[in-house]
Design a protein around this motif. Structure first.
Motif, PDB file in Angstrom:
ATOM      1  N   ALA A  32      38.020  50.187  38.469  1.00  0.00           N
ATOM      2  CA  ALA A  32      38.858  49.719  39.584  1.00  0.00           C
ATOM      3  C   ALA A  32      38.948  48.198  39.628  1.00  0.00           C
ATOM      4  CB  ALA A  32      38.297  50.242  40.906  1.00  0.00           C
ATOM      5  N   LEU A  33      37.921  47.517  39.130  1.00  0.00           N
ATOM      6  CA  LEU A  33      37.913  46.043  39.155  1.00  0.00           C
ATOM      7  C   LEU A  33      38.387  45.443  37.841  1.00  0.00           C
ATOM      8  CD1 LEU A  33      34.511  45.537  40.997  1.00  0.00           C
ATOM      9  CD2 LEU A  33      36.781  44.971  41.877  1.00  0.00           C
ATOM     10  N   SER A  34      38.687  46.280  36.877  1.00  0.00           N
ATOM     11  CA  SER A  34      39.082  45.771  35.560  1.00  0.00           C
ATOM     12  C   SER A  34      40.554  45.367  35.547  1.00  0.00           C
ATOM     13  CB  SER A  34      38.832  46.847  34.496  1.00  0.00           C
ATOM     14  OG  SER A  34      39.365  46.438  33.250  1.00  0.00           O
ATOM     15  N   PRO A  35      40.919  44.296  34.861  1.00  0.00           N
ATOM     16  CA  PRO A  35      42.342  43.919  34.760  1.00  0.00           C
ATOM     17  C   PRO A  35      43.106  44.768  33.754  1.00  0.00           C
ATOM     18  CG  PRO A  35      40.982  42.327  33.588  1.00  0.00           C
ATOM     19  CD  PRO A  35      40.030  43.285  34.258  1.00  0.00           C
ATOM     20  N   GLY A  39      42.219  51.272  31.519  1.00  0.00           N
ATOM     21  CA  GLY A  39      40.957  51.798  32.029  1.00  0.00           C
ATOM     22  C   GLY A  39      39.744  51.290  31.276  1.00  0.00           C
ATOM     23  N   THR A  40      39.968  50.389  30.321  1.00  0.00           N
ATOM     24  CA  THR A  40      38.847  49.804  29.593  1.00  0.00           C
ATOM     25  C   THR A  40      38.094  48.828  30.491  1.00  0.00           C
ATOM     26  OG1 THR A  40      40.164  49.929  27.568  1.00  0.00           O
ATOM     27  CG2 THR A  40      38.188  48.543  27.512  1.00  0.00           C
ATOM     28  N   LEU A  41      36.778  48.890  30.454  1.00  0.00           N
ATOM     29  CA  LEU A  41      35.973  48.005  31.302  1.00  0.00           C
ATOM     30  C   LEU A  41      36.072  46.564  30.827  1.00  0.00           C
ATOM     31  CD1 LEU A  41      32.676  50.030  31.918  1.00  0.00           C
ATOM     32  CD2 LEU A  41      34.557  49.630  33.507  1.00  0.00           C
ATOM     33  N   ASP A  42      36.239  45.649  31.782  1.00  0.00           N
ATOM     34  CA  ASP A  42      36.238  44.216  31.486  1.00  0.00           C
ATOM     35  C   ASP A  42      35.552  43.529  32.669  1.00  0.00           C
ATOM     36  OD1 ASP A  42      36.578  41.646  30.714  1.00  0.00           O
ATOM     37  OD2 ASP A  42      38.780  41.654  30.780  1.00  0.00           O
ATOM     38  N   LEU A  43      34.228  43.623  32.690  1.00  0.00           N
ATOM     39  CA  LEU A  43      33.459  43.109  33.830  1.00  0.00           C
ATOM     40  C   LEU A  43      33.397  41.586  33.863  1.00  0.00           C
ATOM     41  CD1 LEU A  43      30.542  45.715  33.863  1.00  0.00           C
ATOM     42  CD2 LEU A  43      32.712  45.751  35.108  1.00  0.00           C
ATOM     43  N   GLY A  44      33.869  40.923  32.803  1.00  0.00           N
ATOM     44  CA  GLY A  44      33.878  39.457  32.796  1.00  0.00           C
ATOM     45  C   GLY A  44      35.050  38.877  33.567  1.00  0.00           C
ATOM     46  N   HIS A  45      36.060  39.689  33.849  1.00  0.00           N
ATOM     47  CA  HIS A  45      37.236  39.198  34.589  1.00  0.00           C
ATOM     48  C   HIS A  45      37.565  40.191  35.707  1.00  0.00           C
ATOM     49  CE1 HIS A  45      37.485  37.519  30.477  1.00  0.00           C
ATOM     50  NE2 HIS A  45      37.974  36.439  31.075  1.00  0.00           N
ATOM     51  N   LEU A  46      36.747  40.182  36.725  1.00  0.00           N
ATOM     52  CA  LEU A  46      36.940  41.133  37.823  1.00  0.00           C
ATOM     53  C   LEU A  46      38.222  40.813  38.589  1.00  0.00           C
ATOM     54  CD1 LEU A  46      33.306  41.452  39.237  1.00  0.00           C
ATOM     55  CD2 LEU A  46      34.450  42.864  37.529  1.00  0.00           C
ATOM     56  N   ASN A  47      39.019  41.836  38.836  1.00  0.00           N
ATOM     57  CA  ASN A  47      40.299  41.653  39.514  1.00  0.00           C
ATOM     58  C   ASN A  47      40.273  42.397  40.851  1.00  0.00           C
ATOM     59  OD1 ASN A  47      42.893  41.099  40.159  1.00  0.00           O
ATOM     60  ND2 ASN A  47      43.841  42.267  38.507  1.00  0.00           N
ATOM     61  N   TRP A  48      39.857  41.705  41.914  1.00  0.00           N
ATOM     62  CA  TRP A  48      39.737  42.329  43.237  1.00  0.00           C
ATOM     63  C   TRP A  48      41.091  42.677  43.840  1.00  0.00           C
ATOM     64  CZ3 TRP A  48      35.081  43.863  45.002  1.00  0.00           C
ATOM     65  CH2 TRP A  48      33.946  43.303  44.388  1.00  0.00           C
TER      66      TRP A  48
END
Length: 270
Positions: A32-35, A39-48
């Motif tokens: 949900a926070l990934s850009p 659906g791939t995780l990208d926890l370095g660029h959280l997109n609120w």
């Protein structure tokens, strides 16, 4: 007294169980926070902003209004009916209880799928489809059996001597319920409210059959319509799913002590 080996095994089992439960939740939060829309995780660029974007594009505001009306009314009405019927069956005694109470429990045993077709045609004949009254009435009918069973168990767990002492002091039936039994059974009532709210808020099947008008559809159907339009935007779908689950999670987190106490109270005596 359990041995250290058994204790270590219990902790290891509970840890694995907690990981199995929490991993999907953590994963969908990360998505949900990934850009990335895949659906791939990208926890370095959280997109609120995914949450606000999903809310606006799905048009959740009017769905939220419908969910609040349906869940609030259904839970309030079913809780009042459950307390009164549980008090009648558990404390006052009902003529023909041995026949009536098992009949009432059929509402718990019969699956919704078995009655949904005749229920739909009955509601359609009475003009209750696509209305708040219809879906609220259906939720109340589905929940009253479990509620009566739950509150009957909670009231029967209270020692009869307490009620008898109140009667000696001049308390009538309503006074005993309001000032004696309800305060003692408060955790069970809170648990019933939480369970009823969770079932009503998360309902998809009943609403799908009985409510086709988007103006009266709850959030769960809104999420279904949103997933059909934005199937490729996995991050927005995850953000929408997380958003509509927040009220249930928040209520459980706030009332978790009463919920656990109520579960234990309701399980003391059947």
């Amino acid at each position: 007294m359990i041995s250290a080996r058994e204790k270590a095994f219990n902790y290891a089992f509970l840890t694995l169980l907690a990981i199995a439960v929490l991993f999907p939740i953590a994963w969908i939060l990360g998505v949900a926070l990934s850009p990335n829309i895949s659906g791939t995780l990208d926890l370095g660029h959280l997109n609120w902003s995914n949450f606000t974007q999903a809310w606006q594009q799905a048009g959740f505001t009017h769905y939220l209004k419908s969910s609040l009306i349906i869940a609030g009314t259904a839970v309030a009405a079913s809780t009042v009916l459950a307390v009164l019927s549980g008090y009648a069956f558990g404390v006052l005694g009902v003529v023909g209880e041995k026949l009536l109470f098992p009949l009432l429990l059929f509402g718990v045993m019969i699956p919704t799928e078995a009655i949904i077709v005749p229920l739909y045609y009955d509601f359609q004949a009475d003009g209750l489809t696509d209305t708040y009254q219809g879906i609220i009435l259906a939720h109340i009918g589905m929940g009253i059996s479990f509620g009566a069973f739950w509150m009957r168990s909670a009231f029967r767990a209270i020692p009869a001597s307490i009620g008898e002492s109140a009667q000696v002091d001049g308390a009538n039936t309503w006074t005993s319920l309001w000032r004696i039994y309800l305060p003692i059974a408060k955790p069970a009532v809170m648990t019933l409210i939480l369970l009823s709210f969770m079932w009503t808020w998360n309902d998809y099947f009943l609403s799908l059959i009985l409510v086709s008008d988007p103006a009266h559809q709850p959030l769960t159907l809104g999420l279904g319509a949103f997933s059909g339009r934005y199937m490729v935007h996995v991050n927005l779908l995850a953000a929408a799913a997380v958003t509509i689950s927040l009220p249930v999670v928040g209520l459980y987190a706030f009332f978790q002590r009463q919920f656990i106490h109520g579960m234990l109270t309701g399980a003391v005596k059947a």
